[in-house]
Write a protein that holds these residues in place. Structure first.
Motif, PDB file in Angstrom:
ATOM      1  N   ALA A   1       1.073  -1.116  -0.144  1.00 40.35           N
ATOM      2  CA  ALA A   1      -0.241  -0.164  -0.031  1.00 40.35           C
ATOM      3  C   ALA A   1       0.729   0.833  -0.063  1.00 40.35           C
ATOM      4  N   LEU A   2       1.928   1.043   0.638  1.00 36.63           N
ATOM      5  CA  LEU A   2       2.958   2.565   0.848  1.00 36.63           C
ATOM      6  C   LEU A   2       3.416   2.383  -0.613  1.00 36.63           C
ATOM      7  N   GLU A   3       3.911   1.995  -0.632  1.00 35.70           N
ATOM      8  CA  GLU A   3       4.637   1.605  -2.546  1.00 35.70           C
ATOM      9  C   GLU A   3       3.526   1.856  -3.486  1.00 35.70           C
TER      10      GLU A   3
ATOM     11  N   GLU B   1      11.699  -0.163   8.587  1.00 35.36           N
ATOM     12  CA  GLU B   1      11.744  -0.232   6.812  1.00 35.36           C
ATOM     13  C   GLU B   1       9.961   0.589   6.173  1.00 35.36           C
ATOM     14  N   LEU B   2       8.775   0.377   6.922  1.00 36.77           N
ATOM     15  CA  LEU B   2       8.207   0.746   6.506  1.00 36.77           C
ATOM     16  C   LEU B   2       8.447   2.400   7.092  1.00 36.77           C
ATOM     17  N   ARG B   3       8.510   2.541   8.521  1.00 35.81           N
ATOM     18  CA  ARG B   3       8.393   3.972   8.932  1.00 35.81           C
ATOM     19  C   ARG B   3       9.799   4.861   8.266  1.00 35.81           C
ATOM     20  N   LEU B   4      10.618   4.145   7.058  1.00 32.31           N
ATOM     21  CA  LEU B   4      11.535   4.792   6.862  1.00 32.31           C
ATOM     22  C   LEU B   4      10.867   5.580   5.169  1.00 32.31           C
TER      23      LEU B   4
ATOM     24  N   LEU C   1       7.736   5.812   4.644  1.00 36.90           N
ATOM     25  CA  LEU C   1       6.977   6.831   5.028  1.00 36.90           C
ATOM     26  C   LEU C   1       7.145   8.325   5.372  1.00 36.90           C
ATOM     27  N   LEU C   2       8.330   8.699   5.921  1.00 42.54           N
ATOM     28  CA  LEU C   2       9.425   8.925   6.096  1.00 42.54           C
ATOM     29  C   LEU C   2       9.485  10.278   4.730  1.00 42.54           C
ATOM     30  N   GLN C   3      10.013   9.259   3.718  1.00 40.35           N
ATOM     31  CA  GLN C   3      10.486   9.479   2.330  1.00 40.35           C
ATOM     32  C   GLN C   3       9.281   9.565   1.949  1.00 40.35           C
TER      33      GLN C   3
ATOM     34  N   LYS D   1      18.942   5.409  10.237  1.00 36.58           N
ATOM     35  CA  LYS D   1      17.897   6.010   8.980  1.00 36.58           C
ATOM     36  C   LYS D   1      16.646   6.879   8.970  1.00 36.58           C
ATOM     37  N   ALA D   2      15.774   6.680   9.199  1.00 35.55           N
ATOM     38  CA  ALA D   2      14.535   7.064   9.929  1.00 35.55           C
ATOM     39  C   ALA D   2      14.779   8.486  10.473  1.00 35.55           C
ATOM     40  N   LYS D   3      16.368   8.784  11.208  1.00 39.02           N
ATOM     41  CA  LYS D   3      16.237   9.997  12.190  1.00 39.02           C
ATOM     42  C   LYS D   3      16.676  10.581  10.902  1.00 39.02           C
ATOM     43  N   LEU D   4      17.403  10.340   9.653  1.00 38.25           N
ATOM     44  CA  LEU D   4      18.865  11.229   8.680  1.00 38.25           C
ATOM     45  C   LEU D   4      17.314  11.944   7.981  1.00 38.25           C
ATOM     46  N   GLU D   5      16.132  10.553   7.433  1.00 37.36           N
ATOM     47  CA  GLU D   5      14.944  11.376   6.758  1.00 37.36           C
ATOM     48  C   GLU D   5      14.273  12.178   7.469  1.00 37.36           C
ATOM     49  N   GLY D   6      14.045  11.887   9.383  1.00 37.50           N
ATOM     50  CA  GLY D   6      13.554  13.654   9.399  1.00 37.50           C
ATOM     51  C   GLY D   6      13.761  14.454   9.077  1.00 37.50           C
TER      52      GLY D   6
END
Length: 843
Positions: A83-85, A125-128, A130-132, A169-174
């Motif tokens: 669904a995210l994709e 990975e899904l949290r990342l 979502l941030l992307q 990686k989520a922190k970096l994206e955030g």
């Protein structure tokens, strides 16, 4: 146009019909059914070459909300992933992504920043992803700031959740999304920026350096485009990043601070907080970071000059470099200097507090920054002297060399820029109130930094202060006297031949330091080097020339209180230094020196003090022609030396100290008569006066006293023994043959040899016949001594004395030879007697 719109509508209608079945199946309970439905959506919507308008029309109206519901609540991770994709691809292919924000932002907030009671996205990975997706949507939105403004609460939850996400990686994206949001909506972002400060600061010390870099950069954007009041909460954490082990993190801090100083709203109110952080970059270990900090600093100074051109017009027109600017330093631009000068009063208190911190790294960084600040402040340092000196005093006693070195560099800059009338007055006042080694350390550094022409009028004042007993004799602590020496070295180094005016005062200080007990013996070489330098700047012949120039004043200086000296009097040690280090010059001040000895070596004076003076005298008498007799006048004082100095102190008195004094007095006498500069007549005078005392010291408890007394007797007998009462001497020497010390027995044997040599006239021989016979008998008993060295020495004595009465000696030999363990030495003695012409009448 109508035909085209109609065609698009028909196309969209066909796509919508194709989506109806998968969308219906997406609501089912079967996991596989939902997966198949998502696959069908992909095939119908994304795997076809559809115009963006069609995708926007169909996806936005039909597929977006079902996909977001799946993304928000589907229990199957694979379904949420698909669904995210699909959502990301659908939004990227549409032409109006901002329309998706009302549906997308609540889902992102729920999954990335869940409220209490809500379930967030468990898969990192899904949290990342979502941030992307959020970042992708933000970039695709035209006028993103206005579009995002209604969703500030959700945006805050998303970004805060991203910053606190355990996935790096989520922190970096955030962080990237946060910086983008701040720049995209500056008019609105300040309403939410304060809520993001705490998550940022919790993440700024993350173990991954890339995360720390990203957080620092995001913090820069949050403060730049958000609420500036949050700066106070941020600065302590950024200051800690100045100590980061990774250069890239420190580089990020420099860039952020530099941008704030250039562009931050209300930056003038925060100059005093931001300037220290940027200037700290000038001391960075990496050259690239130093250059970056310097580039920013120059830009900040130049910008400030332009903004305040009217205020500093006079300084711009009449600005010139100080005539005594330190070599090797580049003077900062006017704007940079003015920025520091105007904010120094706010910077210094905190900086001085950091210099006394318990964390070593903080103290090092603060001390480095202090040097830079003083270089910028120049003569404006004067108004901050009390605080600076108080801090430097405290920090200069630190054990960390780098910190102390930086503090001394700061003190040198004080010497450069602050008038000596101010700096020296304050330091000397502190010294006179409570002399401390760190005060002297700071004073030495200030002197070294001071220009010669400016320091010269204060040279006498400084030298007089250093030579005061309250300063020069304040302590025997190594650290203290080392810094006192540094002050003298600094004066000589800076003032050069101007030191001729204060040469006596500086010499007194050096003599005082040299007189400190041997626990600072390693300083003596440095002191001698300082004396050589002081002599050199005055064109004198080394240390001897320096002493010759001041000997009269030095002797007067140490002798002022000599009638009340004790063993603790510093003048006692000072006299020792002057006498033993001045070489032949002490011979030029012989009258004063002997006068001091005569007064201080009376038996009524302090015993330990006399002991020290005798040690000094004996050292000088070892080489009299190079010291006391350098002018050939020492013999003029021989009678005083014998009668008033040596004779009273050779008198026996009870106690260990009295015994030690007798030993040193005998040592002096031995040095005197063994130096071979006394004439026979003078030697006879010595013997006539002191022989009774020496006969007494032959019985002293001290082995050294007995040994030297025997040697003295031997020398006196050898030189002028015929003038003495040989009858009294012989029994005392014979007693020493029984001494417990082998060295004493050997010396006594040698003295007996000299005694026999003194009996040359027939009348003396007859008069001493009984003594000679007794001596033969005693010597023969020692000829069988267990010690072979004693046997050999005794044999030599008998060979010398046997020529007087060989018949008597032969008779005595025959009487005892059978008692000896070995007759070897008796046989050798008889053979020797025969070789001299004697014949045994009984054989």
């Amino acid at each position: 146009m109508a035909e085209k719109a109609g065609a698009l509508g028909e196309h969209a209608l066909r796509v919508a019909e194709a989506l109806s079945r998968p969308l219906a199946a997406l609501q089912g309970d079967s996991r596989q059914g939902r997966l198949d439905a998502l696959a069908g959506l992909r095939e119908a919507l994304l795997e076809r070459a559809l115009p963006p308008a069609v995708v926007q029309e169909v996806f936005g109206k039909l597929a977006l909300r079902p996909l977001l519901r799946c993304l928000a609540s589907d229990p199957a991770e694979r379904c949420r992933e698909l669904a995210l994709e699909l959502t990301a691809q659908g939004l990227s292919r549409g032409n109006q992504p901002a329309q998706a924000l009302p549906f997308l932002m609540p889902v992102l907030a729920r999954r990335l920043g869940p409220a209490p009671g809500e379930e967030g996205e468990p898969c990192e990975e899904l949290r990342l992803g979502l941030l992307q997706l959020f970042g992708q949507t933000l970039q695709a939105c035209d006028g993103g700031g206005a579009a995002l403004a209604p969703y500030l609460p959700e945006l805050g939850r998303v970004l805060a959740g991203a910053l606190l996400d355990p996935y790096p990686k989520a922190k970096l994206e955030g962080c990237a999304a946060l910086a983008a949001c701040a720049k995209a909506m500056p008019e609105h972002f300040h309403l939410q920026s304060e809520s993001l400060i705490n998550p940022l600061m919790k993440t700024i010390s993350h173990q991954h350096y890339r995360v720390r870099v990203a957080v620092v950069q995001a913090t820069g954007a949050v403060i730049q485009f958000g609420n500036v009041k949050s700066l106070d909460d941020v600065l302590p954490h950024l200051a800690q990043r100045c100590f980061d082990d990774i250069p890239q993190v420190r580089e990020a801090v420099i860039s952020v601070i530099g941008e704030w100083l250039l562009h931050l709203r209300d930056r003038y109110s925060y100059f005093h907080k931001l300037i220290p952080l940027l200037l700290s970059g000038l001391t960075d270990e990496m050259h690239e970071n130093k250059e970056l900090a310097l580039t920013y600093w120059k830009k900040v100074g130049s910008q400030w000059e332009k903004e305040n051109e009217d205020d500093i017009k006079d300084k711009c027109d009449f600005c010139c470099e100080p005539s005594f600017y330190p070599q090797g330093l580049t003077r900062p631009e006017l704007g940079c200097r003015e920025l520091v000068t105007r904010n120094l009063s706010k910077i210094l208190p905190g900086l001085c507090h950091d210099m006394t911190d318990w964390v070593e790294g903080t103290k090092v960084k603060a001390s480095q920054l202090l040097v830079i600040l003083l270089q910028h402040a120049e003569d404006h340092t004067t108004q901050h002297m009390e605080l600076l000196l108080r801090t430097l005093y405290r920090v200069c006693s630190d054990e960390h060399r780098i910190i102390v070195r930086n503090c001394l560099e700061a003190a040198k800059l004080i010497g450069v820029f602050v008038s000596p009338a101010v700096s020296l007055k304050l330091i000397v006042s502190d010294l006179e109130r409570a002399p401390m080694p760190s005060y002297l350390m700071v004073l030495a550094a200030v002197i070294r930094g001071s220009p010669r022409k400016i320091l010269q009028p204060h040279l006498v004042y400084l030298s007089n202060m250093l030579s005061q007993p309250e300063i020069s004799q304040r302590s025997e602590e190594v650290f203290y006297v080392t810094q006192l020496l540094c002050c003298v070295e600094a004066l000589i180094e800076v003032c050069q031949d101007d030191c001729k005016e204060v040469s006596l005062q500086l010499t007194k200080v050096l003599v005082t330091i040299m007189a400190i007990p041997p626990n600072v013996g390693h300083l003596h070489e440095k002191i001698e080097d300082a004396m050589i330098s002081l002599a050199k700047v005055q064109h004198l012949e080394g240390i001897v020339g320096l002493y010759r120039q001041h000997m009269a004043q030095l002797m007067e200086w140490v002798s002022l209180t000599h009638d009340s000296w004790t063993c603790y009097s510093p003048e006692l040690l000072q006299l020792d230094v002057i006498a033993t280090h001045s070489g032949p010059v002490i011979g030029e001040a012989l009258k004063d020196f002997i006068c001091i000895l005569k007064t201080c070596l009376q038996t009524s004076r302090d015993a330990r003090m006399r002991l020290k003076l005798f040690s000094t005298l004996s050292q000088l008498l070892l080489k009299p022609n190079e010291t006391l007799n350098s002018e050939g006048r020492f013999c003029n004082y021989l009678e005083i030396l014998i009668k008033d100095i040596l004779a009273p102190n050779l008198q026996w008195q009870a106690g260990k100290i009295a015994a030690a004094i007798r030993t040193t007095a005998v040592s002096c006498l031995w040095a005197l008569i063994s130096s071979e500069f006394l004439s026979p007549e003078e030697m006879q005078r010595v013997g006539e006066e002191l022989l009774p005392k020496i006969l007494t010291t032959l019985e002293d408890d001290s082995k050294m006293t007995r040994l030297m007394s025997c040697r003295i007797m031997g020398t006196l007998l050898d030189c002028c023994g015929k003038q003495f009462d040989l009858v009294k001497i012989c029994p005392e020497l014979l007693n020493r043959l029984e001494d417990a010390s082998r060295e004493v027995r050997l010396a006594a044997a040698n003295a007996l040899t000299c005694w026999f040599k003194c009996i040359s006239e027939k009348e003396e021989k007859v008069l001493l016949k009984d003594n000679i016979e007794t001596t033969y008998r005693i010597l023969l008993s020692h000829l069988d001594d267990p010690d072979q060295n004693i046997q050999s020495a005794t044999l030599d004595v008998l060979k010398e004395g046997g020529v007087l009465y060989p018949d008597i000696l032969a008779k005595e030999i025959k009487a005892v030879v059978y008692k000896h363990r070995t007759p070897t030495y008796c046989d050798q003695l008889l053979l020797h007697m025969e070789s001299t012409g004697w014949r045994d009448s009984g054989s």
